[in-house]
Design a protein around this motif. Structure first.
Motif, PDB file in Angstrom:
ATOM      1  N   ALA A 183      -1.289-105.519 -35.152  1.00  0.00           N
ATOM      2  CA  ALA A 183      -0.098-106.244 -34.709  1.00  0.00           C
ATOM      3  C   ALA A 183       0.605-105.468 -33.593  1.00  0.00           C
ATOM      4  N   THR A 184       1.073-106.198 -32.581  1.00  0.00           N
ATOM      5  CA  THR A 184       1.705-105.533 -31.439  1.00  0.00           C
ATOM      6  C   THR A 184       3.198-105.847 -31.383  1.00  0.00           C
ATOM      7  N   LEU A 185       3.885-105.033 -30.605  1.00  0.00           N
ATOM      8  CA  LEU A 185       5.325-105.233 -30.408  1.00  0.00           C
ATOM      9  C   LEU A 185       5.619-106.637 -29.863  1.00  0.00           C
TER      10      LEU A 185
ATOM     11  N   VAL B 105      -2.942-120.253 -24.842  1.00  0.00           N
ATOM     12  CA  VAL B 105      -1.897-119.350 -25.318  1.00  0.00           C
ATOM     13  C   VAL B 105      -2.352-117.904 -25.237  1.00  0.00           C
ATOM     14  N   TYR B 106      -1.359-117.030 -25.060  1.00  0.00           N
ATOM     15  CA  TYR B 106      -1.656-115.602 -25.041  1.00  0.00           C
ATOM     16  C   TYR B 106      -1.980-115.131 -26.442  1.00  0.00           C
ATOM     17  N   LYS B 107      -2.835-114.152 -26.463  1.00  0.00           N
ATOM     18  CA  LYS B 107      -3.147-113.499 -27.732  1.00  0.00           C
ATOM     19  C   LYS B 107      -2.980-112.005 -27.548  1.00  0.00           C
ATOM     20  N   ALA B 108      -2.316-111.380 -28.512  1.00  0.00           N
ATOM     21  CA  ALA B 108      -2.242-109.915 -28.502  1.00  0.00           C
ATOM     22  C   ALA B 108      -3.058-109.415 -29.694  1.00  0.00           C
ATOM     23  N   GLY B 109      -2.402-108.985 -30.775  1.00  0.00           N
ATOM     24  CA  GLY B 109      -3.159-108.559 -31.959  1.00  0.00           C
ATOM     25  C   GLY B 109      -3.822-109.726 -32.672  1.00  0.00           C
ATOM     26  N   GLY B 110      -3.276-110.916 -32.472  1.00  0.00           N
ATOM     27  CA  GLY B 110      -3.877-112.112 -33.054  1.00  0.00           C
ATOM     28  C   GLY B 110      -3.509-112.365 -34.514  1.00  0.00           C
ATOM     29  N   ILE B 111      -2.627-111.554 -35.066  1.00  0.00           N
ATOM     30  CA  ILE B 111      -2.324-111.682 -36.500  1.00  0.00           C
ATOM     31  C   ILE B 111      -1.599-113.000 -36.783  1.00  0.00           C
TER      32      ILE B 111
END
Ligand SMILES: Cc1cc2nc3c(=O)[nH]c(=O)nc-3n(C[C@H](O)[C@H](O)[C@H](O)COP(=O)(O)OP(=O)(O)OC[C@H]3O[C@@H](n4cnc5c(N)ncnc54)[C@H](O)[C@@H]3O)c2cc1C
Lengths: 334, 778
Positions: A112-114, A27-33
């Motif tokens: 956290a990202t958009l 799975v993709y991870k961005a900010g990971g929150i």
């Protein structure tokens, strides 16, 4: 929490190649929150996390950009909530800045990202409970229906009654944003409202992204002349909490009358919810406290209480009123 | 000699009401500090002496303990709120990676009575391995009918939670009471009532009545540091434990009891701890046998075992403040004299007992001649309640205080004046009068009324509520040792735990005061059962039990050092010698001084050492507590609330807290206690709430996300005033503050919200759903 491998690809192509074929495993991870919560709760058990923040190619750059374009503004998916809140987005798009600045806590907003915000999973306490198996997790029925449903949907629910958790989505719907998606077949663009799906379409997923697809960002269309937008929210706790209900409004006043009105409600339905009746009732009218009080009632037409959540009806009406007052500079009774 | 006493004439009282009082104390006790005592250290803001290790992370909490070869434990808990165990096999766990021991905690045929109850446990090399191994344990449950809702549990015919009588589980966290017999019917257990006069007669005389039902939620302690214990066997008959506890000696005694050891062979350490609020007495939690589990796994695996609960477990099995449903009936004359107070309180401490509602309805508005407070425990299939910062009081205060405001509205009386007219305690009365001025009561009430009649979106209201507590400082419980060695090192030693209240610093201050030495030069050792007996931190009795003992020990050492000084100065007696920052000096004559360091060098042997305790409270003036022969502590909160009538969101912009705490030893940490008490009270009033699913019997918010706790954004402007009272109750004049400081907060907020919107919100927490319903008149 199960062990996992963190992959840090340099290009979107590499990331997508890696992700394709094993959606639950990689799975993709961005900010990971949200991901971290899901891992800790055992709701996701991926073997690999593919970090989008390591992308160094042109896509990566676009995902970090926040700038005016020919036709409005583009906000890349990797922008953090903190960055959006502090950005130079013009006043016409203030609802997005306000929404980004009100969600969660300062430290969460720094990560956290958009993109992650739009794709976070719901907060329903049956869904998040490690011992309970509800419809959204592939079980037989929605446990909130007939259960403890204070935070659940009054509109658009059934057979599952979650509310969509994304605050940014509400502002983006009011601002009529487009989402830019990159899939194996290339890029596509959809209105942000179409990113989300009601439970009657898919009880286990909240969005319409295909396998391996990545959100590159959103574009905000050019603002109407004199456009104003605002975001209003009510929470039980002023920080470190999700909204009970939230409202974003975008409108402009031309010759004393309201034009191009868009009203979006959050945390009342399984998707961000447009209050079309309110929009219609306002269009062409002169802003006034009486008008706002009257049309706010239209926001919840068709709303149904599950038992504990009837209060959301007056609450979201109050927020619609508050948002209209502020957007039109009509003072509230003091 | 036993029985011999000395009589001192002390100046006692408060404000301008000081008077000479004769107080009889056991011989050998120093002259108690009174209004005439000039103190240099006590009473001054003193930063915590252990603040640097705390903020740098050097402080070792139980969660930080790492011993060579230490294993980690995990507990399998019942997913069912009620079930019979039909089959249980822990042996598959032994084959899992890293696992070294597995034990069962129930037997086939046993019943589990709440979701979260102990079933089995394992110890493994890592915590992840231990948790993973739980899945391999084979259990077959036969689910049984259950009830998790207080109102449903009261109904005849609802599933019975216990078949047999239940023993009271009382801890040092419970307020001392006279106890009595309890009768059980269905799930309802009648506890002894508090009564005076005849409430029936009083209600018949009444011209105006108010009757309503008030409910309060279940509130979990949610200490930042979860329950934790590490056990190491030192020999088959001796063990050492590290435990996050409010009562080191209660941990020692429980471990000695369950493992059949001599208490002297059990060592317990609590060097630092991250909060307890009443849930951390004994080696176990109220709903989980942590001490047994860690000790037994350690014995079986022949290795030290660490058992740290996660947040989910912390919420479901380590205790809570019971919920309540209280029926309040008040009667009054048309001129506003209370003729009767009658409260019937049903509370649920889950499978446990102790859901009483405190002394608020009984002990505060005592000019009312007829009072009856009845109290019942209702059993439910939920985790047991336990003492929680002022057990019973915040819920009791909420019901009686809001009811009084509703009655005042019916009578057309100012609720503050109604209160002042019914209190007898002189300190409480003075506090209410002070608050009336300082909080601009009348002016704020008028402003708020005007906003309401204008139909403003944001309404404000002001409310007031009182607290009642007792001076529960204990005699002979804490044995404090003070030593001064040849090198001039002053050390204070006691086995007390510092749960965050700041006793460590207060002990240094007491020694610094007695020896006229700087606070940072004093060494304090606490948090270790080998340092001498002490009290548990419950009942707000730590400072009042330990600080006077420390003073008494320090005074004994000082007396011996003064003798030494007299000898060195060639004087026949200690008369005419005084202690100052330079050392010991002659008052008259040649005014010679012996520096402290020089004096210490002359100590015969290693050090001068004394151990002392404190006797029974010598004085209960100016007013006794209604339920115990001790001095009564008074306090009041004045609160402004703001209600957004469009969203139902309540904010608390301002609080004035006025408290009597006897002699304030360290104003900095005392204020800190009150800050915390108010924060907890606001949190209880506005957001904290355990949600149990009626369908599955599980807690739905066992986390710190949907179980909401106040954050910085909700903190009000605080104005804290101490009514400094010279009690003469013990040698330093300390009484308690930890618990009284949280009692009136939620009640005063409820009164303020009632004033703001003109309608009562009779359920806690006052979340927007309930406030909107009240505004709409539902
Ligand atoms: C206490 C608390 C309060 C909160 N309050 C609010 C609130 O009021 N309002 C609100 O909206 N949120 C709130 N949040 C949620 C928080 O804002 C989200 O969890 C966060 O925005 C998720 O973003 P992320 O970048 O960390 O996502 P991640 O956790 O990294 O990812 C979330 C999901 O999105 C996917 N993903 C991420 N980026 C992309 C992309 N570009 N393309 C495709 N897939 C992608 C991931 O695969 C994952 O499935 C709160 C969180 C906490 C802990």
């Amino acid at each position: 929490m199960e062990p996992f491998t963190l992959i840090r690809p340099r290009t979107l192509d590499a990331a997508q190649t890696r992700a394709l074929g094993a959606p639950a495993e990689r799975v993709y991870k961005a900010g990971g929150i949200d991901l971290l919560d899901l891992l800790k709760e055992g709701l996701a058990r991926p073997a690999e996390l593919i970090d989008l923040r390591s992308l160094g190619d042109e896509h990566g750059q676009a995902m970090r950009a926040l700038a005016a374009s020919d036709s409005g503004w583009s906000v890349g998916a990797l922008n953090t909530l903190a960055a959006i809140s502090a950005s130079a987005l013009p006043q016409a798009y203030a609802a997005l800045r306000e929404a980004a600045g009100s969600a969660a806590t300062p430290s969460i907003r720094n990560s956290a990202t958009l993109g992650g915000n739009l794709l976070q999973r719901p907060r329903c306490w049956y869904f998040r409970h490690r011992d309970l198996h509800c419809l959204k997790k592939g079980g037989e029925r929605c446990l909130a229906d007939g259960g403890e449903n204070k935070f659940h949907a009054i509109l658009g629910g059934g057979p599952c009654h979650i509310v969509h958790p994304s605050t940014l989505a509400v502002a983006l719907v009011a601002l009529d944003a487009q989402v830019e998606i990159i899939g194996a077949e290339g890029p596509r663009r959809i209105p942000v409202g179409e990113l989300f799906a009601l439970p009657r379409v898919s009880p286990t997923a909240e969005n319409t992204l295909g396998e391996g697809e990545v959100i590159r960002g959103v574009t905000l269309p050019a603002a109407a002349a004199g456009q104003r937008s605002v975001y209003e929210v009510a929470k039980e706790k002023q920080s470190f909490d999700w909204p009970l209900a939230e409202v974003a409004v975008a409108l402009s006043v031309e010759g004393g009358a309201l034009r191009t009105v868009r009203v979006a409600l959050g945390h009342v339905a399984p998707t961000p919810w447009r209050a079309v009746q309110v929009e219609e009732a306002l269009t062409g009218q002169a802003p006034s406290a009486e008008l706002f009080a009257r049309v706010a009632a239209l926001a919840t037409q068709g709303a149904r209480s599950l038992g504990d959540n009837a209060y959301k009806i007056p609450l979201v009406q109050g927020l619609v009123r508050a948002a209209l007052h502020r957007a039109c500079d009509v003072p509230v009774p003091a | 000699m036993a029985g011999e006493t000395t009589i001192y004439t002390l100046r006692l009282g408060f404000d301008d009401k000081l008077k000479a009082v004769k107080v009889e104390v056991p011989k050998g006790e120093p002259r108690p500090w009174d209004a005439d005592s000039e103190l240099a250290v006590i009473g001054r803001d003193t930063p915590r002496i252990d603040s640097v290790p705390k903020v740098t992370g050097a402080a070792q909490y139980t969660h930080d303990v790492r011993l060579p070869g230490m294993l980690h434990a995990a507990v399998l808990r019942s997913p069912h709120p009620a079930a019979e165990i039909e089959h249980l096999d822990v042996s598959p766990a032994l084959k899992q990676p890293g696992v070294r021991a597995a034990i069962d905690l129930v037997k086939v045929g046993d019943k589990v009575r709440f979701a979260g109850a102990d079933v089995a446990a394992v110890a493994a090399k890592t915590r992840d391995e231990a948790r993973a191994a739980l899945a391999s344990i084979v259990v077959r449950y036969r689910p049984l009918p259950f009830v998790v809702d207080l109102d449903e549990a009261i109904q005849p015919g609802s599933p019975k939670v216990h078949e047999k009588a239940v023993k009271d589980r009382r801890t040092e966290g419970d307020e001392p009471s006279e106890g009595g017999k309890a009768r059980v019917e269905g799930n309802v257990r009648r506890n002894p009532s508090l009564s005076k006069g005849s409430s029936n007669k009083g209600l018949r005389q009444a011209k105006v009545r108010h009757e309503a039902t008030y409910t309060t939620q279940v509130h979990t302690h949610s200490a930042l540091e979860t329950h934790s214990i590490v056990v190491r066997w030192d020999s088959p008959k001796a063990m050492t434990a590290w435990c996050s506890t409010q009562g080191i000696f209660s941990v020692r005694d429980e471990l000695a009891g369950v493992f059949e050891l001599k208490p002297a062979d059990v060592k317990v350490f609590t060097e630092y701890m991250g909060g307890g609020f009443g849930a951390k007495f004994g080696a176990s939690a109220p709903g989980s046998r942590l001490g047994w589990i860690a000790g037994e796994l350690a014995r079986k695996s022949k290795a030290p075992v660490s058992l740290l609960l996660d947040r989910h477990e912390e919420h479901v099995c380590t205790g809570n403040r019971p919920g309540s449903t209280q029926r309040v009936t008040l009667g009054a004359t048309t001129s506003g004299e209370l003729t009767a107070i009658h409260v019937v309180g049903h509370g649920s401490a889950g499978i446990g007992t102790g859901a009483g509602i405190g002394n608020n309805a009984f002990g505060i508005y005592t000019r009312c001649p007829n009072i009856l407070v009845e109290s019942r425990d209702v059993f439910c299939n939920t985790g047991p309640g336990t003492a929680f910062r002022a057990p019973g009081h915040p819920q009791g205060a909420f019901a009686i205080e809001l009811a009084i405001d509703e009655l005042a509205l019916k009578l057309g009386k100012d609720p503050l004046e109604l209160r002042i007219g019914h209190v007898e305690h002189p300190v409480r009365r003075a506090q209410l009068e002070l608050g009336r001025e300082r909080f601009r009561w009348a002016e704020r009430r008028r402003e708020a009324d005007a906003k309401r009649s204008r139909g403003a979106r944001y309404l404000t209201g002001v409310g007031v509520a009182c607290s009642i507590w007792g001076d529960y400082g204990r005699k002979n419980a804490a044995r404090v040792t003070v030593s001064v060695d040849r090198d001039g090192v002053v050390e204070v030693r006691n086995g007390v735990q510092d749960i965050g209240g700041g006793i460590t610093t207060v002990l240094a201050m007491v020694a610094a005061e007695v020896f006229a030495r700087p606070v940072p030069s004093i060494r304090v050792q606490v948090g270790n059962s080998e340092l001498g007996p002490s009290v548990g931190s419950g009942g707000s009795q730590t400072t009042s039990s330990v600080a006077p003992a420390a003073r008494n020990a320090a005074e004994a050492v000082k007396a011996e050092l003064t003798e030494l000084a007299a000898k060195l100065l060639g004087r026949g007696s200690t008369e005419g010698l005084v202690w100052g920052s330079d050392g010991v000096s002659e008052v008259g004559g040649r005014k010679r001084t012996i520096a402290f360091a020089e004096l210490c060098k002359k100590i015969e042997g290693e050090a001068v050492v004394a151990t002392a305790s404190r006797p029974q409270t010598y004085n209960a003036g100016p007013m006794r507590h209604p339920s115990a022969p001790v001095y009564q502590i008074a306090g009041a909160h004045f609160i402004e609330a703001e209600v957004d009538t469009w969203t139902g969101v309540v904010r608390v912009p301002e609080v004035l807290a006025i408290h009597d705490v006897g002699r304030v030893h360290n104003p900095l940490t005392t204020r800190s206690q009150v800050n915390g008490g108010i924060a907890l009270g606001i949190s209880y009033a506005l957001m904290e709430q355990r949600i149990v699913d009626r369908g599955s019997g599980r807690m739905l918010n066992p986390n710190l996300e949907s179980y909401k706790i106040i954050g910085a954004a909700e903190l009000p402007k605080l104005d804290i005033v101490f009514t400094e009272l010279h009690t003469g109750a013990n040698s330093t004049g300390a009484v308690g503050i930890g618990e009284p400081s949280t009692i009136p907060t939620a009640a005063a907020i409820a009164c303020a919200v009632h004033h703001a919107i003109g309608r009562p919100v009779r359920s806690l927490p006052m979340t927007p759903d309930r406030v909107l319903a009240a505004i709409q008149g539902a």
